[in-house]
Design a protein around this motif. Sequence first.
Motif, PDB file in Angstrom:
ATOM      1  N   VAL A  11      -7.046  -1.746  -3.332  1.00  0.00           N
ATOM      2  CA  VAL A  11      -8.233  -2.122  -4.105  1.00  0.00           C
ATOM      3  C   VAL A  11      -7.898  -2.008  -5.592  1.00  0.00           C
ATOM      4  CG1 VAL A  11     -10.680  -1.683  -4.530  1.00  0.00           C
ATOM      5  CG2 VAL A  11      -9.694  -1.230  -2.256  1.00  0.00           C
ATOM      6  N   CYS A  12      -8.221  -3.063  -6.356  1.00  0.00           N
ATOM      7  CA  CYS A  12      -7.855  -3.101  -7.776  1.00  0.00           C
ATOM      8  C   CYS A  12      -9.044  -3.457  -8.655  1.00  0.00           C
ATOM      9  CB  CYS A  12      -6.755  -4.136  -8.022  1.00  0.00           C
ATOM     10  SG  CYS A  12      -5.235  -3.834  -7.110  1.00  0.00           S
ATOM     11  N   SER A  21       0.817  -1.218   0.000  1.00  0.00           N
ATOM     12  CA  SER A  21       0.000   0.000   0.000  1.00  0.00           C
ATOM     13  C   SER A  21       0.852   1.269   0.000  1.00  0.00           C
ATOM     14  CB  SER A  21      -0.939   0.002   1.219  1.00  0.00           C
ATOM     15  OG  SER A  21      -0.179  -0.024   2.412  1.00  0.00           O
ATOM     16  N   LYS A  71       0.195   3.469  -6.141  1.00  0.00           N
ATOM     17  CA  LYS A  71      -0.770   4.575  -6.157  1.00  0.00           C
ATOM     18  C   LYS A  71      -1.838   4.277  -7.198  1.00  0.00           C
ATOM     19  CE  LYS A  71       1.898   7.305  -9.488  1.00  0.00           C
ATOM     20  NZ  LYS A  71       2.753   6.181  -9.843  1.00  0.00           N
ATOM     21  N   LYS A  72      -2.878   5.074  -7.213  1.00  0.00           N
ATOM     22  CA  LYS A  72      -3.976   4.893  -8.165  1.00  0.00           C
ATOM     23  C   LYS A  72      -3.441   4.930  -9.599  1.00  0.00           C
ATOM     24  CE  LYS A  72      -8.509   6.722  -9.493  1.00  0.00           C
ATOM     25  NZ  LYS A  72      -9.544   7.740  -9.243  1.00  0.00           N
ATOM     26  N   THR A 114      -7.110   1.067  -8.030  1.00  0.00           N
ATOM     27  CA  THR A 114      -8.139   2.118  -8.021  1.00  0.00           C
ATOM     28  C   THR A 114      -8.156   2.900  -6.712  1.00  0.00           C
ATOM     29  OG1 THR A 114      -9.807   0.567  -7.179  1.00  0.00           O
ATOM     30  CG2 THR A 114      -9.627   0.794  -9.573  1.00  0.00           C
ATOM     31  N   GLU A 115      -7.657   2.252  -5.636  1.00  0.00           N
ATOM     32  CA  GLU A 115      -7.720   2.917  -4.325  1.00  0.00           C
ATOM     33  C   GLU A 115      -6.752   2.232  -3.355  1.00  0.00           C
ATOM     34  OE1 GLU A 115     -10.992   3.596  -0.701  1.00  0.00           O
ATOM     35  OE2 GLU A 115     -11.579   2.569  -2.579  1.00  0.00           O
ATOM     36  N   VAL A 116      -6.136   3.021  -2.485  1.00  0.00           N
ATOM     37  CA  VAL A 116      -5.329   2.492  -1.384  1.00  0.00           C
ATOM     38  C   VAL A 116      -6.086   2.763  -0.098  1.00  0.00           C
ATOM     39  CG1 VAL A 116      -3.146   2.654  -0.133  1.00  0.00           C
ATOM     40  CG2 VAL A 116      -3.168   2.825  -2.627  1.00  0.00           C
ATOM     41  N   ASP A 117      -6.472   1.701   0.607  1.00  0.00           N
ATOM     42  CA  ASP A 117      -7.299   1.808   1.812  1.00  0.00           C
ATOM     43  C   ASP A 117      -6.523   1.248   3.000  1.00  0.00           C
ATOM     44  OD1 ASP A 117      -9.278   1.982   3.688  1.00  0.00           O
ATOM     45  OD2 ASP A 117     -10.539   0.382   2.855  1.00  0.00           O
TER      46      ASP A 117
END
Length: 527
Positions: free
Chosen positions: A176-177, A139, A143-144, A168-171
């Motif tokens: 998240v991909c 993470s 990056k996106k 698509t997102e780093v949580d």
Amino acid sequence: MQSTHLLLEEPIRMASILEPSKRSFFPAMTKIVGTLGPRSRSVGVISGCITAGMCVARFDFSWGDAEFHQETVENLKVAVKSTKKLCAVMLDTVGPELQVLNRSEHPISLQVDSLVVLTPNQDKEATSNLLPLNFGGLSKAVKKGDTIFIGQYLFTGSETTSVWLEVTEVDGEDVVCLIKNSATLAGSLYTLHVSQIRIDLPTLTDKDKEVISTWGVQNKIDFLSLSYTRHAEDVRHAREFLSKLGDLNQTQIFAKIENIEGLNHFDEILQEADGIILSRGNLGIDLPPEKVFLFQKAAVYKCNMAGKPAVITRVVDSMTDNLRPTRAEATDVANAVLDGSDAILLGAETLRGLYPVETISTVNKICAEAEKVFNQDFYFKKAVKHVGEPMTHLESIASSAVRAAISVKASVIVCFTSTGKAARLIGKYRPTMPVISVVIPRLKTNQLRWTFSGAFEARQSVIVRGIFPMLADPRHPAESTNATNESILKVALDHGKAFGVIKSHDRIVVCQKVGDASVVKIIELED
């Protein structure tokens, strides 16, 4: 990186294409590294692989435990004795490889345009929506918009067994991909590769060090394949580690180039390493497809001019499941030979492929055909020009031996050596005939016991294109009287005759040391 053009010999007669290939004890000058695994670990299959042309057995520690690999290497020793052919051992490190864990081993189906979460929480079960990793820093590294690939045993190129993801997102610690292609991941372990992103893990991990200092020492490994080599310092660090492990101070380090970072530092890495492995699986992800061949040609050329072995991977992926390669794959193997590669490395094709022996045999035949049209004259002139003048003593002897052998149409070059260096230098100039490297053991002591060197040197020469080593009787010194050298020469010639590469009235070029002088001589055999 600059490259060159290694053209075909002209003209090629169309009729020759239809002529059947002649069988030989040395089916090809280009060597084959075979990865041993579930489908290729019995004595019978390994013997078949060696007979078909495998001269280096690779043990990939990305999967399987030391006990599994030990059973395989014991079978290898039996196969070597039964085939009476040398086969070196290569240990391939895991390195900073990111892996997705699937403990249930149930197939995981991923659907295009769906989301999947990559998590460092290894307690979680792998599902179509959640994939646990062996690394907690992903993470922070991505990056996106970044690209991630996941597949079994690197990437076969098949869009049904490997998946392409877009971040698509780093949580928090999760990533998240978006899934870009539908695929089914099978097995317990998949490799994860983030395109053009540095992963903050050491090149030689603690796990690698443990395997090398136990399994590696026990089996006196000839080569260490250093995965994910990114800097020359990685090679220096590995060499320093090996130097403290007894006999492994002789182990050669082959730097595996598999990402942009290794590519950017290629020249410095080449200077430090004993050889280079171009890992086109991962490189094909970090580089656009249209750039991979450029790097291959430039890197192989640099290896050739440095006189260091260049090994190409991922050539006949389709033979993992099929008895024949595709036309493109067959052409790819031939082009690797024409580029100047020393060896072809087979991974999944022999590790878990259905036809390991047939794959090695097929690749060997393609290599042999390509070698017939390799433009040796053009290559030789390039190599001599690159070395420049004044040449070192050894370079001069090696190039003179090759020039003489080609001029008199010698059937073989016989080279006496104790370190293997002279034979490798002859191989650097790519003679059109085999080089029988007679490695003469030397007596050495650590003040506690006396031992003979030579086994490492002989096995390590097998990966060099055109070099076919044999270990001489240790009672013969490397530098000796004419009479002693003549007796060793007879052994080498008898060896060549037994395998059909030397016959009556053939001319032989001999490269040897007599006292302080290096001698290249031409002899013509009688009946």
